[in-house]
Motif scaffolding. Structure first.
Motif, PDB file in Angstrom:
ATOM      1  N   THR A  21       0.834  -1.211   0.000  1.00 46.27           N
ATOM      2  CA  THR A  21       0.000   0.000   0.000  1.00 46.27           C
ATOM      3  C   THR A  21       0.863   1.253   0.000  1.00 46.27           C
ATOM      4  O   THR A  21       0.595   2.218  -0.735  1.00 46.27           O
ATOM      5  N   GLU A  22       1.919   1.261   0.807  1.00 45.94           N
ATOM      6  CA  GLU A  22       2.799   2.425   0.848  1.00 45.94           C
ATOM      7  C   GLU A  22       3.484   2.648  -0.498  1.00 45.94           C
ATOM      8  O   GLU A  22       3.643   3.793  -0.953  1.00 45.94           O
ATOM      9  N   GLU A  23       3.880   1.565  -1.154  1.00 41.64           N
ATOM     10  CA  GLU A  23       4.534   1.710  -2.460  1.00 41.64           C
ATOM     11  C   GLU A  23       3.570   2.285  -3.498  1.00 41.64           C
ATOM     12  O   GLU A  23       3.940   3.160  -4.291  1.00 41.64           O
ATOM     13  N   ARG A  24       2.327   1.827  -3.498  1.00 40.93           N
ATOM     14  CA  ARG A  24       1.358   2.326  -4.472  1.00 40.93           C
ATOM     15  C   ARG A  24       1.000   3.787  -4.203  1.00 40.93           C
ATOM     16  O   ARG A  24       0.841   4.580  -5.142  1.00 40.93           O
ATOM     17  N   ILE A  25       0.871   4.147  -2.932  1.00 42.99           N
ATOM     18  CA  ILE A  25       0.562   5.551  -2.612  1.00 42.99           C
ATOM     19  C   ILE A  25       1.723   6.448  -3.009  1.00 42.99           C
ATOM     20  O   ILE A  25       1.534   7.554  -3.550  1.00 42.99           O
ATOM     21  N   ALA A  26       2.952   5.975  -2.754  1.00 48.34           N
ATOM     22  CA  ALA A  26       4.119   6.769  -3.143  1.00 48.34           C
ATOM     23  C   ALA A  26       4.207   6.930  -4.656  1.00 48.34           C
ATOM     24  O   ALA A  26       4.697   7.958  -5.157  1.00 48.34           O
ATOM     25  N   ALA A  27       3.718   5.942  -5.404  1.00 50.81           N
ATOM     26  CA  ALA A  27       3.743   6.019  -6.871  1.00 50.81           C
ATOM     27  C   ALA A  27       2.554   6.774  -7.431  1.00 50.81           C
ATOM     28  O   ALA A  27       2.431   6.920  -8.662  1.00 50.81           O
ATOM     29  N   GLY A  28       1.635   7.250  -6.566  1.00 51.96           N
ATOM     30  CA  GLY A  28       0.473   7.987  -7.036  1.00 51.96           C
ATOM     31  C   GLY A  28      -0.589   7.108  -7.634  1.00 51.96           C
ATOM     32  O   GLY A  28      -1.320   7.544  -8.538  1.00 51.96           O
ATOM     33  N   LEU A  29      -0.699   5.868  -7.167  1.00 52.18           N
ATOM     34  CA  LEU A  29      -1.675   4.927  -7.698  1.00 52.18           C
ATOM     35  C   LEU A  29      -2.700   4.563  -6.628  1.00 52.18           C
ATOM     36  O   LEU A  29      -2.503   4.829  -5.438  1.00 52.18           O
ATOM     37  N   CYS A  30      -3.760   3.964  -7.080  1.00 46.23           N
ATOM     38  CA  CYS A  30      -4.796   3.492  -6.158  1.00 46.23           C
ATOM     39  C   CYS A  30      -4.207   2.388  -5.288  1.00 46.23           C
ATOM     40  O   CYS A  30      -3.650   1.416  -5.810  1.00 46.23           O
ATOM     41  N   PRO A  31      -4.302   2.480  -3.966  1.00 51.71           N
ATOM     42  CA  PRO A  31      -3.706   1.444  -3.120  1.00 51.71           C
ATOM     43  C   PRO A  31      -4.448   0.117  -3.186  1.00 51.71           C
ATOM     44  O   PRO A  31      -3.938  -0.895  -2.714  1.00 51.71           O
ATOM     45  N   ARG A  32      -5.613   0.103  -3.804  1.00 56.69           N
ATOM     46  CA  ARG A  32      -6.396  -1.132  -3.848  1.00 56.69           C
ATOM     47  C   ARG A  32      -6.062  -1.972  -5.082  1.00 56.69           C
ATOM     48  O   ARG A  32      -5.803  -3.179  -4.972  1.00 56.69           O
ATOM     49  N   CYS A  33      -6.074  -1.310  -6.278  1.00 58.29           N
ATOM     50  CA  CYS A  33      -5.783  -2.056  -7.506  1.00 58.29           C
ATOM     51  C   CYS A  33      -4.374  -1.799  -8.033  1.00 58.29           C
ATOM     52  O   CYS A  33      -3.788  -2.642  -8.709  1.00 58.29           O
ATOM     53  N   GLY A  34      -3.831  -0.622  -7.773  1.00 58.11           N
ATOM     54  CA  GLY A  34      -2.473  -0.295  -8.203  1.00 58.11           C
ATOM     55  C   GLY A  34      -2.325  -0.067  -9.685  1.00 58.11           C
ATOM     56  O   GLY A  34      -1.200  -0.093 -10.202  1.00 58.11           O
ATOM     57  N   THR A  35      -3.427   0.173 -10.403  1.00 60.19           N
ATOM     58  CA  THR A  35      -3.351   0.357 -11.852  1.00 60.19           C
ATOM     59  C   THR A  35      -3.759   1.749 -12.300  1.00 60.19           C
ATOM     60  O   THR A  35      -3.354   2.195 -13.374  1.00 60.19           O
ATOM     61  N   ALA A  36      -4.583   2.444 -11.538  1.00 58.45           N
ATOM     62  CA  ALA A  36      -5.076   3.767 -11.935  1.00 58.45           C
ATOM     63  C   ALA A  36      -4.832   4.754 -10.800  1.00 58.45           C
ATOM     64  O   ALA A  36      -4.740   4.368  -9.632  1.00 58.45           O
ATOM     65  N   PRO A  37      -4.722   6.027 -11.151  1.00 53.62           N
ATOM     66  CA  PRO A  37      -4.545   7.029 -10.089  1.00 53.62           C
ATOM     67  C   PRO A  37      -5.833   7.195  -9.292  1.00 53.62           C
ATOM     68  O   PRO A  37      -6.932   6.928  -9.794  1.00 53.62           O
ATOM     69  N   PRO A  38      -5.732   7.653  -8.054  1.00 55.64           N
ATOM     70  CA  PRO A  38      -6.947   7.837  -7.237  1.00 55.64           C
ATOM     71  C   PRO A  38      -7.804   8.977  -7.764  1.00 55.64           C
ATOM     72  O   PRO A  38      -7.331   9.882  -8.452  1.00 55.64           O
ATOM     73  N   ALA A  39      -9.084   8.926  -7.458  1.00 55.43           N
ATOM     74  CA  ALA A  39     -10.017   9.981  -7.849  1.00 55.43           C
ATOM     75  C   ALA A  39      -9.718  11.249  -7.049  1.00 55.43           C
ATOM     76  O   ALA A  39      -9.069  11.206  -5.997  1.00 55.43           O
ATOM     77  N   PRO A  40     -10.165  12.409  -7.535  1.00 59.44           N
ATOM     78  CA  PRO A  40      -9.910  13.664  -6.809  1.00 59.44           C
ATOM     79  C   PRO A  40     -10.466  13.614  -5.379  1.00 59.44           C
ATOM     80  O   PRO A  40     -11.608  13.201  -5.150  1.00 59.44           O
ATOM     81  N   GLU A  41      -9.615  14.029  -4.441  1.00 55.92           N
ATOM     82  CA  GLU A  41      -9.959  14.071  -3.018  1.00 55.92           C
ATOM     83  C   GLU A  41     -10.357  12.699  -2.482  1.00 55.92           C
ATOM     84  O   GLU A  41     -11.144  12.587  -1.540  1.00 55.92           O
ATOM     85  N   ARG A  42      -9.826  11.655  -3.093  1.00 55.34           N
ATOM     86  CA  ARG A  42     -10.067  10.291  -2.637  1.00 55.34           C
ATOM     87  C   ARG A  42      -8.738   9.548  -2.582  1.00 55.34           C
ATOM     88  O   ARG A  42      -7.737   9.982  -3.156  1.00 55.34           O
TER      89      ARG A  42
END
Length: 339
Positions: A21-42
């Motif tokens: 989860t920390e790696e995906r957040i650091a990469a700017g990706l969704c921590p759940r799927c790791g394939t798409a960026p998170p939605a605005p303010e989410r």
């Protein structure tokens, strides 16, 4: 990978999940799927958010159908309190109203003026409704209100004492080495006298308002409290001062009315004499008569006069020689009757 110890496996899985989860957040990706960026303010992307919301709705519907709460009430309350505290702290740090978060807070306040006015209006409406229902303090917690009032009053009195002002009005210096000014003291004395007279007329304790017996001014508990808290030296000093002032003005030292130079007026002097231990002799009381039949020992009376005795003999058809008339008269009557 299977582990012999399940607890070890769970701990390693949690560590792996946290690291991913920390790696995906650091990469700017969704921590759940790791394939798409998170939605605005989410924190998650839109598809993952939708999947999570759908799963939550399905779970809530299932729990509702089973008659169970959606969430643990205790944990939910704790979470909401913590979230509210974090939100209020963040808004206060930014100088915004902690209630709406849109407008700057009023000077020396944590909320903006519109929110403060809404709260005041709600408090007034709640107080009016409680007062109409006959509830003390408008339905608020009476004990908490009293404690807060006592604490505030104590602090206010302390501040005024340190400033050398009357603890009641805070406008004039105290009089006579006391804590209240002359006008406030006079108002208090007038109110206390009025309350004393009203309670005495109603047959109540002048201190607490409880019923009293035998015309006393205080009930038994208040009498004990007054006796225990009474300072004889202070009372005697006050009595001596009052005596000297009234003697200097030619007034009665007991009631304060003009006494023509004497220490007491005529009514007070007579009252003091009758209440003293001075020997006054045997009192004189009205005579009474009792008729006793000699044959049977039966008693008639008592009667207030000899005429009543004669009527009794005639009504009962008694012979004067067969009865004895006993007179109960004061020994002083034979001495004072010659006057």
């Amino acid at each position: 990978m299977a582990y012999a110890d399940q607890e070890v496996g769970k701990a390693r899985d949690r560590e792996r999940f946290r690291r991913r989860t920390e790696e995906r957040i650091a990469a700017g990706l969704c921590p759940r799927c790791g394939t798409a960026p998170p939605a605005p303010e989410r924190t998650m992307c839109a598809p993952c958010n939708e999947k999570r919301n759908a799963a939550s709705r399905a779970r809530d519907a299932r729990l509702r159908a089973e008659g169970k709460p959606r969430r643990d009430p205790v944990r939910e309350r704790e979470y909401e309190r913590e979230r509210s505290r974090r939100e209020a702290a963040a808004r206060q740090a930014e100088g915004l109203c902690v209630r709406c978060g849109r407008k700057p807070a009023a000077p020396d306040r944590s909320s903006c003026e519109p929110c403060l006015e809404k709260r005041r209006a709600a408090d007034r409406a709640r107080y009016a409704a409680g007062k109409a229902a006959g509830l003390p303090y408008g339905g608020a917690n009476a004990d908490a209100k009293r404690r807060a009032g006592r604490a505030k009053s104590k602090q206010r009195q302390k501040t005024r004492l340190e400033a050398g002002l009357c603890i009641r009005c805070g406008q004039h210096p105290p009089a006579g080495g006391g804590t209240t000014c002359a006008p406030c003291r006079k108002k208090r004395q007038v109110a206390e006298k009025r309350q004393y007279a009203e309670r005495r007329a109603a047959g109540l304790c002048t201190r607490c308002g409880a019923p009293v017996h035998d015309g006393l001014s205080r009930c038994a508990p208040c009498a004990v409290i007054d006796e225990a808290g009474r300072n004889p030296e202070r009372k005697n000093a006050r009595s001596r001062k009052l005596y000297a002032e009234r003697r200097a003005r030619g007034l009665c030292t007991a009631c304060g009315t003009p006494s023509q130079g004497a220490s007491r007026c005529a009514p007070c002097a007579e009252k003091s004499y009758h209440g003293s231990a001075h020997f006054k002799g045997i009192p004189v009381w009205d005579p009474s008569f009792t008729v006793i039949e000699l044959d049977t020992g039966r008693e008639h009376g008592p009667f207030d006069s000899e005429a009543d005795v004669a009527l009794c003999l005639a009504f009962e058809k008694l012979d004067r020689n067969r009865v004895e008339v006993v007179s109960d008269a004061s020994p002083m009557a034979s001495l004072t009757s010659w006057g």
